[in-house]
Write a protein that holds these residues in place. Structure first.
Motif, mmCIF file in Angstrom:
data_model
loop_
_atom_site.group_PDB
_atom_site.id
_atom_site.type_symbol
_atom_site.label_atom_id
_atom_site.label_comp_id
_atom_site.label_asym_id
_atom_site.label_seq_id
_atom_site.Cartn_x
_atom_site.Cartn_y
_atom_site.Cartn_z
ATOM 1 N N PRO A 148 7.492 11.191 10.676
ATOM 2 C CA PRO A 148 8.919 10.882 10.564
ATOM 3 C C PRO A 148 9.411 9.779 11.496
ATOM 4 N N ASP A 149 8.624 9.432 12.537
ATOM 5 C CA ASP A 149 9.054 8.362 13.433
ATOM 6 C C ASP A 149 8.479 7.003 13.040
ATOM 7 N N ALA A 150 7.800 6.903 11.901
ATOM 8 C CA ALA A 150 7.188 5.644 11.472
ATOM 9 C C ALA A 150 8.257 4.609 11.136
ATOM 10 N N THR A 151 7.936 3.363 11.397
ATOM 11 C CA THR A 151 8.842 2.259 11.061
ATOM 12 C C THR A 151 8.251 1.332 9.995
ATOM 13 N N GLY A 152 7.007 1.587 9.595
ATOM 14 C CA GLY A 152 6.380 0.770 8.568
ATOM 15 C C GLY A 152 5.513 1.615 7.658
ATOM 16 N N VAL A 153 5.314 1.137 6.440
ATOM 17 C CA VAL A 153 4.390 1.809 5.528
ATOM 18 C C VAL A 153 3.764 0.768 4.612
ATOM 19 N N ASP A 154 2.460 0.870 4.424
ATOM 20 C CA ASP A 154 1.730 0.034 3.477
ATOM 21 C C ASP A 154 1.047 0.934 2.465
ATOM 22 N N VAL A 155 1.009 0.490 1.210
ATOM 23 C CA VAL A 155 0.279 1.223 0.182
ATOM 24 C C VAL A 155 -0.702 0.266 -0.485
ATOM 25 N N CYS A 156 -1.827 0.822 -0.934
ATOM 26 C CA CYS A 156 -2.845 0.017 -1.598
ATOM 27 C C CYS A 156 -3.313 0.728 -2.858
ATOM 28 N N TYR A 157 -3.368 -0.013 -3.967
ATOM 29 C CA TYR A 157 -3.820 0.484 -5.268
ATOM 30 C C TYR A 157 -5.251 0.006 -5.525
ATOM 31 N N LEU A 158 -6.110 0.918 -5.932
ATOM 32 C CA LEU A 158 -7.493 0.585 -6.279
ATOM 33 C C LEU A 158 -7.801 1.154 -7.668
ATOM 34 N N VAL A 159 -8.287 0.299 -8.584
ATOM 35 C CA VAL A 159 -8.648 0.713 -9.937
ATOM 36 C C VAL A 159 -10.117 0.395 -10.165
#
Length: 361
Positions: A148-159
Motif C-alpha cells: 500500500p505504500d508503493a508509488t510506482g507499478v509496472d506490468v509486463c505481458y508475455l504471450v
C-alpha cells in the motif's frame, strides 16, 4: 432489470468470438454490423437473434442502434480509423460502452474527449477491455494491494505461440503513426511508441519488455492515489525490443509531419488489411499468456503479482461478455471513462478474469 446488449462488429473475427461468449452466458444480444447477410447467417446459429445494420463511419446510424441504459460492445477496428462513432454515440445517448481496442491513442481519446460526456449522461466507458488491457490492470492492482505504500507499478505481458488477426496487425501499424503516452512523475506525458525497454522475471527467466500505452496509465492512478509512475510493457525477444525502440525513434518525423503521416497511413492501408480472420481454435489452444505486476517504492520492488491464462482472443471474448453482462445487470460502480478496477471493484474483476481463464499463480 437487465439492459439490452448491442454487439457492434459482430461478424468480424473478435466480434464473432464475443457473440459466442455472450450466447454461452445466456445473454440476449442484438448483433450489429454493416453486412446484413452475414449478420443473418450468424444470428441463425443463436436461434434467430435480433440483428441491426449500421456502418461504423456513420454516426447517426450508430446512434440509432442505442437507447439510454443499453450496453454497447464494440469490436470494430482499427479503432483509430473506425471506432469514434460508436463511443461517441454511447456517451451522448447514455449507454454503457466496452471495446476490444489495444490502440493507446484511441484509449486516451475515450478518457479525455468522451469520458466527461458519458459521466454527464450516466454512462460508463470501458475502453481497452480485452487482453489489451484488463490483465495488466488486475496484475498491477494485486501488486499494489500487497504494497500500500508503493508509488510506482509496472506490468509486463508475455504471450507464447501467438497468432494474430488481420485487425490486430492493422491496429499495430496505426499506433506506430501516433504518439503514445506514459504516466510519469504523477502526470500523463506524450512519448514515442517503445521509448522504454526494461527487464522482467517471468516464471524464472528474464525477458525484455518494450513500453506501450494502455489503460493502466489512465485507470490505476484513479484507484491508487499514491501512484506517481505506471509502466506497461510487452515482452519480446531482446533484439526485437531494440529494433522496435529504434523504429519508434525513426518514425518520429512521420508522426510529426502531416503529409508524411498521410502517405504512410495510405501505404499501410494497402499493405495491411484488417478483417482477414485470425488463428483457428486449434491454434488458439496452443497459446498461453503470463502477466506480472511489480509495485515499487524508492526503486525497490515491494509487491508482486503473477497471472497466467489462455489465448488473448479467447480471453478478450470472454471478458467482454462478462463485462457486458455485469454492466447490463447493474454491476458498475462508477460513470465516465474508467479503468476496470474502478468500474467493477478489484474482487469482482478478479472473479471475472478467473471466469475468462486468467488467474493468479
Amino acid at each position: 432489470m437487465t439492459s439490452r446488449i448491442v454487439l457492434f462488429g459482430a461478424t468480424g473475427y473478435t466480434g464473432e468470438l464475443t457473440a459466442r461468449a455472450l450466447a454461452r452466458r445466456g445473454a440476449t444480444t442484438v448483433l450489429a454490423g454493416r453486412n446484413g447477410a452475414a449478420l443473418a447467417r450468424l444470428a441463425k446459429q443463436f436461434g434467430d437473434t435480433e440483428t441491426a445494420v449500421a456502418d461504423a463511419t456513420d454516426p447517426a446510424a450508430v446512434r440509432a442502434l442505442l437507447q439510454p441504459g443499453d450496453v454497447l460492445v464494440s469490436t470494430v477496428g482499427p479503432f483509430l480509423k473506425l471506432g469514434q462513432a460508436a463511443v461517441s454515440a454511447a456517451a451522448e445517448v447514455g449507454a454503457h460502452y466496452l471495446d476490444s481496442t489495444g490502440e493507446g491513442p484511441f484509449i486516451r481519446s475515450v478518457f479525455e474527449q468522451h469520458g466527461p460526456v458519458a459521466e454527464r449522461n450516466g454512462a460508463t466507458l470501458l475502453t481497452g477491455f480485452g487482453y489489451d488491457f484488463v490483465p495488466g490492470n488486475l496484475a498491477g492492482a494485486l501488486a499494489l494491494e500487497d504494497a500500500p505504500d508503493a508509488t510506482g507499478v509496472d506490468v509486463c505481458y508475455l504471450v507464447r505461440d501467438f497468432g494474430t488477426s488481420g485487425g490486430t496487425r492493422a491496429s499495430v501499424v496505426g499506433v506506430m503513426l501516433e504518439d503514445g503516452y506514459a504516466f510519469s512523475g504523477g502526470r500523463l506525458r506524450a512519448v514515442r511508441p517503445g521509448s522504454q525497454v526494461r527487464r522482467f522475471e517471468v516464471s524464472g527467466r528474464a525477458v525484455s519488455g518494450i513500453s506501450v500505452s494502455g489503460t493502466e496509465q489512465l485507470g490505476l492512478p484513479a484507484s491508487y492515489a499514491g501512484l506517481r509512475d505506471v509502466g506497461v510493457f510487452l515482452a519480446v525477444p531482446s533484439r526485437a525490443a531494440r529494433a522496435f525502440a529504434l523504429s519508434g525513434l525513426a518514425m518520429t518525423p512521420v508522426r510529426r509531419i502531416a503529409p508524411l503521416r498521410a502517405v504512410a497511413s495510405g501505404l499501410a492501408d494497402r499493405l495491411v488489411k484488417g478483417s482477414t480472420g485470425g488463428p483457428s481454435e486449434e491454434q488458439r489452444s496452443r497459446t498461453g499468456v503470463e502477466v506480472v505486476g511489480e509495485a515499487s517504492r524508492d526503486g525497490r520492488v515491494v509487491g508482486r503479482s503473477h497471472l497466467r491464462g489462455t489465448d488473448p482472443y479467447d480471453f478478450t471474448a470472454e471478458i467482454l461478455a462478462w463485462g457486458a453482462t455485469t454492466a447490463a445487470e447493474g454491476g458498475l460502480k462508477a460513470t465516465g471513462a474508467r479503468g476496470p478496477v474502478e468500474a467493477f471493484g478489484l474482487d469482482a474483476l478478479a472473479e471475472g478474469c478467473a471466469e475468462a481463464g486468467l488467474r493468479r499463480v
